[in-house]
Design an enzyme around this catalytic site. Sequence first.
Site, PDB file in Angstrom:
ATOM      1  N   SER A 135     -28.166 -41.201  65.123  1.00  0.00           N
ATOM      2  CA  SER A 135     -26.814 -40.589  64.828  1.00  0.00           C
ATOM      3  C   SER A 135     -27.081 -39.631  63.599  1.00  0.00           C
ATOM      4  O   SER A 135     -28.131 -39.949  62.872  1.00  0.00           O
ATOM      5  CB  SER A 135     -25.985 -41.534  64.928  1.00  0.00           C
ATOM      6  OG  SER A 135     -26.364 -42.398  63.484  1.00  0.00           O
ATOM      7  N   LYS A 136     -26.165 -39.126  63.156  1.00  0.00           N
ATOM      8  CA  LYS A 136     -26.109 -38.473  61.848  1.00  0.00           C
ATOM      9  C   LYS A 136     -26.464 -39.498  60.797  1.00  0.00           C
ATOM     10  O   LYS A 136     -27.246 -39.076  59.695  1.00  0.00           O
ATOM     11  CB  LYS A 136     -24.911 -37.658  61.494  1.00  0.00           C
ATOM     12  CG  LYS A 136     -24.637 -36.256  62.289  1.00  0.00           C
ATOM     13  CD  LYS A 136     -24.204 -34.975  61.551  1.00  0.00           C
ATOM     14  CE  LYS A 136     -24.433 -33.979  62.036  1.00  0.00           C
ATOM     15  NZ  LYS A 136     -23.337 -33.523  63.215  1.00  0.00           N
ATOM     16  N   ARG A 137     -25.840 -40.392  60.758  1.00  0.00           N
ATOM     17  CA  ARG A 137     -25.635 -41.468  59.632  1.00  0.00           C
ATOM     18  C   ARG A 137     -27.345 -41.868  59.315  1.00  0.00           C
ATOM     19  O   ARG A 137     -28.017 -41.722  58.335  1.00  0.00           O
ATOM     20  CB  ARG A 137     -25.089 -42.596  59.740  1.00  0.00           C
ATOM     21  CG  ARG A 137     -23.531 -42.469  59.396  1.00  0.00           C
ATOM     22  CD  ARG A 137     -22.964 -43.643  58.349  1.00  0.00           C
ATOM     23  NE  ARG A 137     -23.697 -44.887  58.379  1.00  0.00           N
ATOM     24  CZ  ARG A 137     -23.168 -45.918  59.074  1.00  0.00           C
ATOM     25  NH1 ARG A 137     -22.125 -45.765  59.628  1.00  0.00           N
ATOM     26  NH2 ARG A 137     -23.588 -47.082  58.942  1.00  0.00           N
TER      27      ARG A 137
END
Length: 496
Positions: free
Chosen positions: A258-260
Amino acid sequence: MINEQTSYRVRFAPSPTGHVHLGSARTALYDYLIAKKTGGQFILRIEDTDRKRLVEGAEEELINGLHWLGIDWDEGPLKGGPYGPYRQSERKEIYQKYARQLVEKGWAYYCFCSTVRLKQVREEMQKQKQPPHYDGSCRTISLEEAEKRIENGEPYVIRFKTPKEGKTVVNDLLRGEITFENKNLDDYIIVKSDGWALYHLAATVDDHLMKITHVIRGSEWLPTSPLHHLIWQAFEWNEPTWVHLSVFLKPSGKGKMSKREAVQLSNDGYSIFIKDLEDLGYLPEAVNNWIALMGWSYDDHTEYFTLDDLVEKFSLEKLNPSPAAINFSKLDHFNKMHIKKLSERELAERISPFFKKNNIDAPIDQLEKIAPALKERIITLDDSVEMCEFLFKEDISHEPDALLIRDISLERSKEISEKVIEVVRSIETWTLASIEEQITAYMEKEALEPRQLLSYLREAISGQRITPPLFDCMYVLGKEKTISRLEGSREILAAL
RNA sequence: GCCCCCAUCGUCUAGCGGCCCAGGACGUGGCCCUCUCAAGGCCAAAACAGGGGUUCGAUUCCCCUUGGGGGCACCA
């Protein structure tokens, strides 16, 4: 159904909507490998029909990334080829022509439903615990009436007329036959109201026209593969062999990136984006080796591969369909391996940009001299800066305490810092061997342990606790600079 | 909710019915070597998700369960 052709034509078809990540790079690599291996062609095709999602510079980044990895294409942007253009945005009319064919053959129909209505239909379906599909209300509109409405300027899309009964069987090279119930399929839109074809149509038409024999793509395409199969059948074209690759999971193995997580990774000095890997000090050789082995293996023990090795050894049959977690410590390992295989000159040339980036003037010839020592201890190319920047800086600094020689008195430390300068001065030919010989002789004479004298010298000439082997450092530093740094250290000690 | 895929050490994997009380690699721990850091050498711990079948014999074949993943857009 299995393609008997011996030289494969494969395509890598990314859309320029963001950064190139590990997953795409691996697909491109496999495409490249199997094309080279079979003496076929690797086609690069830009899928940019969704004009809204285009990202400026993305295509350039993609091309740079492939170049950096050493993955070159036979046909595509920059190169051209017999089946161009290779950018879908330049093929709009082609798709329209084939979409029209589908309509005429009765395999597709015009749909005039508004997005508002579509949304309502979907919600209603979901309420009834049905798959959120189109209800097919425009299916029954005659071609005649549809054309009239189009003429009147009514907006429309084109939908594929998916059979409502029976089954569609897709043959995947890694998974075998996959059966889908047609009733679970939708009447997918294949041409949008702005006239642009969607992936399903565009890719099918292009793959056919470009004579693609094997489609290698991510497994996120598996759910729509029956539609693709149906479109191929509708055209009565010969389907390519489908190869759906596994997905990459985040390092923990739980879920996809994910982006995180991507942000967290970059804090740890890693990245899933190809464009970052170069700056982080990774070798393209290592990246290729690493991603090649995520979902593919050669045998039960061989792990080190150059690109050429991979071309020779790669085969689609040894692909593994299960998802793979990204393991960056393995990348580090491969990076070390490939750095070791570099010649000293090559290593010097590759680390040189990292010194420049840090505004350190490090001549290639000097870097080449320290390269053998560096090879054994750096993980990423940029590690070399931290490890030996002291060789090229004008000034270094010391924590005075760090200059104290272990287990002896301050007076004796001062005395040795004095005497060792004379020893260094007396070295006539400045070679690795004579430096070592003289220093060692002196060390024995004074009955000092290596950990005493050599640690002192390390600190004195570098101001660092970690360096390449001491004698190598002195050798590369040069006699004069070594002496002046020893003098500087002597002064600091004298003042204590 | 529905559809599809996947399932061996923490991770990447080898294994395509007996060669397997499961092999390699990364990582981890220990020892040796050693001028720091590495490298190198040796050793260790570490897995066939569970349950049914099929078979003389299942990690390998089939089914179910469970778990994980992907997908259900006028994105690719």
